[in-house]
Every structure is written in structure tokens, then in C-alpha cells.
Scaffold this motif. Structure first.
Motif, PDB file in Angstrom:
ATOM      1  N   VAL A   2       0.818  -1.216   0.000  1.00  0.00           N
ATOM      2  CA  VAL A   2       0.000   0.000   0.000  1.00  0.00           C
ATOM      3  C   VAL A   2       0.852   1.266   0.000  1.00  0.00           C
ATOM      4  O   VAL A   2       0.337   2.360   0.187  1.00  0.00           O
ATOM      5  N   GLY A   3       2.150   1.124  -0.196  1.00  0.00           N
ATOM      6  CA  GLY A   3       3.014   2.284  -0.309  1.00  0.00           C
ATOM      7  C   GLY A   3       3.495   2.874   1.003  1.00  0.00           C
ATOM      8  O   GLY A   3       4.078   3.951   1.017  1.00  0.00           O
ATOM      9  N   ILE A   4       3.279   2.187   2.102  1.00  0.00           N
ATOM     10  CA  ILE A   4       3.741   2.694   3.400  1.00  0.00           C
ATOM     11  C   ILE A   4       5.153   2.161   3.630  1.00  0.00           C
ATOM     12  O   ILE A   4       5.404   0.963   3.509  1.00  0.00           O
ATOM     13  N   ASN A   5       6.087   3.077   3.974  1.00  0.00           N
ATOM     14  CA  ASN A   5       7.453   2.617   4.224  1.00  0.00           C
ATOM     15  C   ASN A   5       8.015   3.096   5.566  1.00  0.00           C
ATOM     16  O   ASN A   5       9.120   2.743   5.932  1.00  0.00           O
ATOM     17  N   THR A   6       7.255   3.917   6.286  1.00  0.00           N
ATOM     18  CA  THR A   6       7.741   4.488   7.540  1.00  0.00           C
ATOM     19  C   THR A   6       6.605   4.574   8.550  1.00  0.00           C
ATOM     20  O   THR A   6       5.471   4.857   8.175  1.00  0.00           O
ATOM     21  N   LEU A  45       9.018  -6.074   8.694  1.00  0.00           N
ATOM     22  CA  LEU A  45       8.093  -5.733   7.609  1.00  0.00           C
ATOM     23  C   LEU A  45       8.709  -4.767   6.596  1.00  0.00           C
ATOM     24  O   LEU A  45       8.034  -4.293   5.686  1.00  0.00           O
ATOM     25  N   GLY A  46       9.995  -4.452   6.784  1.00  0.00           N
ATOM     26  CA  GLY A  46      10.669  -3.552   5.866  1.00  0.00           C
ATOM     27  C   GLY A  46      10.318  -2.092   6.069  1.00  0.00           C
ATOM     28  O   GLY A  46      10.461  -1.284   5.147  1.00  0.00           O
ATOM     29  N   LEU A  47       9.872  -1.744   7.271  1.00  0.00           N
ATOM     30  CA  LEU A  47       9.479  -0.365   7.564  1.00  0.00           C
ATOM     31  C   LEU A  47      10.587   0.368   8.312  1.00  0.00           C
ATOM     32  O   LEU A  47      11.291  -0.208   9.133  1.00  0.00           O
ATOM     33  N   THR A  48      10.716   1.631   8.037  1.00  0.00           N
ATOM     34  CA  THR A  48      11.603   2.514   8.781  1.00  0.00           C
ATOM     35  C   THR A  48      10.814   3.071   9.961  1.00  0.00           C
ATOM     36  O   THR A  48       9.622   3.351   9.838  1.00  0.00           O
ATOM     37  N   VAL A  49      11.480   3.243  11.097  1.00  0.00           N
ATOM     38  CA  VAL A  49      10.826   3.763  12.300  1.00  0.00           C
ATOM     39  C   VAL A  49      11.397   5.144  12.627  1.00  0.00           C
ATOM     40  O   VAL A  49      12.612   5.327  12.675  1.00  0.00           O
ATOM     41  N   VAL A  50      10.513   6.099  12.855  1.00  0.00           N
ATOM     42  CA  VAL A  50      10.894   7.423  13.335  1.00  0.00           C
ATOM     43  C   VAL A  50      10.471   7.484  14.795  1.00  0.00           C
ATOM     44  O   VAL A  50       9.278   7.407  15.105  1.00  0.00           O
ATOM     45  N   LEU A  51      11.446   7.583  15.688  1.00  0.00           N
ATOM     46  CA  LEU A  51      11.148   7.686  17.116  1.00  0.00           C
ATOM     47  C   LEU A  51      10.780   9.126  17.449  1.00  0.00           C
ATOM     48  O   LEU A  51      11.476  10.063  17.063  1.00  0.00           O
ATOM     49  N   ASP A  52       9.664   9.291  18.166  1.00  0.00           N
ATOM     50  CA  ASP A  52       9.119  10.608  18.464  1.00  0.00           C
ATOM     51  C   ASP A  52       8.935  10.745  19.967  1.00  0.00           C
ATOM     52  O   ASP A  52       7.998  10.180  20.530  1.00  0.00           O
ATOM     53  N   LEU A  53       9.858  11.482  20.616  1.00  0.00           N
ATOM     54  CA  LEU A  53       9.706  11.762  22.046  1.00  0.00           C
ATOM     55  C   LEU A  53       8.512  12.690  22.188  1.00  0.00           C
ATOM     56  O   LEU A  53       8.591  13.876  21.905  1.00  0.00           O
ATOM     57  N   HIS A  54       7.370  12.116  22.584  1.00  0.00           N
ATOM     58  CA  HIS A  54       6.103  12.838  22.537  1.00  0.00           C
ATOM     59  C   HIS A  54       5.627  13.302  23.911  1.00  0.00           C
ATOM     60  O   HIS A  54       4.530  13.789  24.063  1.00  0.00           O
TER      61      HIS A  54
END
Length: 86
Positions: A2-6, A45-54
Motif C-alpha cells: 500500500v506504499g507505506i514505508n515508515t 516488515l521492511g518499515l523505517t521507524v521514526v522515534l518521536d519523544l512525545h
């Protein structure tokens, strides 16, 4: 495909606090393990993760999205050094 990579993984400072006392008033518990698991699942799953100190120590705005509601919050309440440590 579905085009999601992150994916963005938001977390509060208490999840990566060095110990339970530093996480007060929250519970650190298995937080670091959950972050590791989520990153592993995403990588599988081949996804990149962006860590977000929220949620920063002392809050960053006094609203619920920062982990504490305090309508009297000012910038002086924010713990910049604690945020950098997290």
C-alpha cells in the motif's frame, strides 16, 4: 503493498527513563522492551521507524499530549536537560 514505508513511534520520556524513580509519576515497566519489539516488528516488515519523544520531562506544553495537564504551565516548567537525556 500500500506504499507505506515508515511509521512514527511516539513515546513518553518515562518509557526510556533510567529507572522507575526517574519515570515518576508514570511506570517505566517494560517500556524499553516494548520499543525494541515495535522496532523489530517494523524492520521485519521492511518499515523505517521514526522515534518521536512525545512527552518530555516537565511537560512541553502543559496539555494532555505531553503527559501532564497543567493549565498553569510555563516554559520554565520544561526540563530541557531531562529532555536531552531522554
Amino acid at each position: 503493498d500500500v506504499g507505506i514505508n515508515t511509521v512514527r513511534l511516539g513515546f513518553g520520556y518515562w518509557i526510556v527513563a533510567p529507572d522507575e524513580a526517574s519515570a515518576d509519576p508514570y511506570v517505566r515497566g517494560r517500556g524499553p522492551g516494548y520499543l525494541d519489539d515495535a522496532i523489530d516488528w517494523a524492520e521485519d516488515l521492511g518499515l523505517t521507524v521514526v522515534l518521536d519523544l512525545h512527552g518530555a520531562p516537565g511537560s512541553q506544553n502543559g496539555e494532555q499530549t505531553s503527559g501532564r495537564v497543567d493549565h498553569g504551565w510555563t516554559q520554565d516548567d520544561w526540563d530541557a536537560d531531562g529532555s536531552l537525556a531522554a
